[in-house]
Design an enzyme around this catalytic site. Structure first.
Site, PDB file in Angstrom:
ATOM      1  N   GLU A 122       0.826  -1.216   0.000  1.00  0.00           N
ATOM      2  CA  GLU A 122       0.000   0.000   0.000  1.00  0.00           C
ATOM      3  C   GLU A 122       0.860   1.267   0.000  1.00  0.00           C
ATOM      4  O   GLU A 122       0.641   2.179   0.798  1.00  0.00           O
ATOM      5  CB  GLU A 122      -0.939   0.008   1.217  1.00  0.00           C
ATOM      6  CG  GLU A 122      -1.816  -1.228   1.310  1.00  0.00           C
ATOM      7  CD  GLU A 122      -2.856  -1.150   2.442  1.00  0.00           C
ATOM      8  OE1 GLU A 122      -2.633  -0.417   3.410  1.00  0.00           O
ATOM      9  OE2 GLU A 122      -3.902  -1.808   2.318  1.00  0.00           O
ATOM     10  N   GLU A 269      -6.205  -8.257   0.335  1.00  0.00           N
ATOM     11  CA  GLU A 269      -6.587  -8.316   1.751  1.00  0.00           C
ATOM     12  C   GLU A 269      -8.076  -8.040   1.857  1.00  0.00           C
ATOM     13  O   GLU A 269      -8.580  -7.082   1.259  1.00  0.00           O
ATOM     14  CB  GLU A 269      -5.863  -7.241   2.590  1.00  0.00           C
ATOM     15  CG  GLU A 269      -4.369  -7.393   2.675  1.00  0.00           C
ATOM     16  CD  GLU A 269      -3.709  -6.322   3.563  1.00  0.00           C
ATOM     17  OE1 GLU A 269      -4.430  -5.621   4.302  1.00  0.00           O
ATOM     18  OE2 GLU A 269      -2.482  -6.199   3.501  1.00  0.00           O
TER      19      GLU A 269
END
Ligand code: NAG
Ligand code: NAG
Ligand code: NAG
Ligand code: NAG
Length: 478
Positions: A122, A269
């Site tokens: 990220e 995720e």
């Protein structure tokens, strides 16, 4: 299964197996994070994965201790390069070549089924303030070239796990079809997705309905789950009844606008935490997973992308050393507890039946003893060095009162420090007891014997003692 089995012929039984029972097994993966003070020994984790038919794992680095346990296992592995190494990897192609040689080629040679390389984690998250914006694409390019040069680039792809905050729809038109990549990184995201397309690599995205709920008190709770009940979001001729689908299809639209409409998407995720917030508990997590896993097993997909989806659940075990900056729930994402016990029944293998997942076998514990508060005088916490998030409002250990709070804090610190007697002093306010100090629904854990993780140091204990010596009249928030 046995009663149903008797009623079925073998032929129809086999058909049932191939259409439902294995539907989810080949698509569900899990994130194996290791930010814990006492990681479960990797060989125990690998057996835990196999016992639960989990055949894909996503890691957050390429740590030797973890990866070596996956050698020879029938488990596809996604290795990763942490954000703080992106600059190094992106700055010189030889750095990427070395990384690939040691961590991909080397691991393939000993039988680790490396499948993907996640470049960063990220990296464009808004809260990083752009720290990795310049480093990510060069690192991605260098890693893919290094994979190509090693002759494995057709089989092993590099990609970047993105937070869903890299795209959105405008707040005055919050429908998926209005979605696009974030304006500050729009050009960069387009360059990256075109590069991924040219290399047949997938887009990796993390989607968290829980965070949508956590961040906005006006978010309709039902929209976070999959069992209906929320007013549908209408987008042209399509209807959205849950935020997961709406979020995923916002990405599909952003990819269309970037000229890569067919790019494969992997959900890197997705999950729900079980403690540390009023919406984080096993009942809500179970509700989320029930709906999500049923959807995955049936291969329903989203309104724009019907069909099977590749997903990695977040996560495997609770991680007591994760940063709580995003919220106290951060340390409670595990489907399993810190010591590998399942938290609730769920249909992990997609065969249509809820079951308690198999627990980790062979876990060894420290002695059954606890550190508890013994006199009511001055107040302090060991919580800056251990995980006290269950104490917060709405969590499993909330409402125990001052004495309970202190005992929880003392015990969790004592356990984190491997039950060193010096870690149960707190200026004489604490004592060791053989009596289970757990309190209603609040577990006072006993740590496991690990062999890895964050090692207690005498310096750490001195610091804790010094902390205890500072008399605080009021609670220290954590
Ligand atoms: C391989 O990965 C490990 C763990 O992430 C890392 O510490 C190491 O530096 C990597 N090797 C190279 C040559 O970059
Ligand atoms: C980002 O900026 C905010 C506000 O200026 C600051 O509080 C935060 O520490 C910064 N985060 C990082 C990772 O630099
Ligand atoms: C216990 O700790 C929690 C978390 O800091 C706090 O909200 C609560 O007020 C404390 N309870 C007492 C009785 O001090
Ligand atoms: C302590 O008690 C709790 C709650 O009853 C239980 O779950 C836990 O297993 C016990 N711990 C030990 C080490 O016996």
């Amino acid at each position: 299964m046995s009663i149903r089995m008797k009623a079925l012929t073998w032929v129809s039984f086999l058909t049932l197996l191939s259409t439902t029972a294995f539907a989810a097994i080949d698509t569900i993966g899990i994130n194996w994070g290791t930010m814990t003070s006492h990681p479960l020994p990797p060989p125990i984790v690998v057996k835990l994965l196999s016992a639960n038919s989990i055949s894909k794992v996503k890691l957050f680095d390429a740590d030797e201790w973890t990866v070596s346990a996956l050698a020879g296992a029938p488990i596809q592995v996604m290795l990763a390069i942490p954000n703080d190494q992106l600059r190094h990897i992106g700055s010189k192609s030889s750095h990427a070549k070395e990384w690939v040689k040691q961590n991909v080629t080397g691991n393939l040679a000993r039988g680790v089924d490396v499948h993907l390389v996640a470049v960063g984690n990220e990296p464009f998250l808004k809260s990083y303030n752009g720290s990795f914006v310049d480093d990510t694409f060069p690192a991605l390019r260098n890693i893919q070239s290094a994979l190509d040069d090693a002759g494995i680039g057709d089989k092993i792809k590099a990609t970047v796990p993105m937070n869903a905050d890299v795209y959105s729809s405008p707040s005055d038109d919050p429908v998926p079809s209005a979605g696009d990549f974030r304006s500050d990184i729009n050009g960069l995201m387009k360059d990256i997705v075109r590069f991924l397309r040219d290399n047949d690599a997938p887009f990796l995205v993390n989607i968290y309905p829980f965070i949508s709920l956590y961040q906005s008190s006006s978010f309709p709770v039902e929209f976070a789950f999959f069992d209906g009940g929320a007013p549908a979001l209408i987008d042209g001729h399509l209807q959205y009844t849950n935020v997961f689908d709406a979020n995923y299809d916002t990405l599909v639209w952003a990819l269309r606008k970037a000229g890569v409409p067919d790019m494969p998407i992997i959900v890197g995720e997705v999950g729900w935490p079980t403690d540390g917030d009023r919406n984080a508990n096993t009942a809500m997590a179970k509700r989320f997973y029930d709906g999500f896993l049923r959807k995955m097993a049936k291969g329903i997909g989203t309104p724009l992308r019907p069909g099977k989806m590749e997903v990695y659940l977040f996560g495997l075990v609770d991680e007591d050393m994760k940063s709580v900056l995003p919220g106290n729930f951060e340390r409670h994402w595990g489907i399993f507890t810190y010591d590998g016990r399942p938290k609730f029944v769920l249909d992990l293998d997609g065969d249509g039946r809820d079951e308690l997942p198999a627990a980790a076998a062979g876990v060894q514990y420290l002695p059954a003893q606890w550190c508890v508060f013994q006199i009511a005088e001055r107040v302090n916490y060991a919580c800056s060095n251990a995980d006290c998030t269950p104490l917060s409002f709405g969590s499993s250990c909330a409402g125990m009162g001052l004495k309970g709070n202190l005992s929880y804090a003392f015990n969790i610190y004592f356990q984190t420090m491997d039950q060193d007697v010096r870690a149960c002093d707190f200026d004489g306010m604490a004592k060791i007891t053989g009596q289970n100090a757990s309190h209603g629904g609040c577990l006072f854990p006993v740590q496991i014997i690990s062999g890895g993780g964050w090692k207690p140091s005498v310096a750490g204990m001195r610091a804790a003692a010094a902390m205890a010596a500072v008399a605080l009249a009021a609670m220290v928030p954590f």
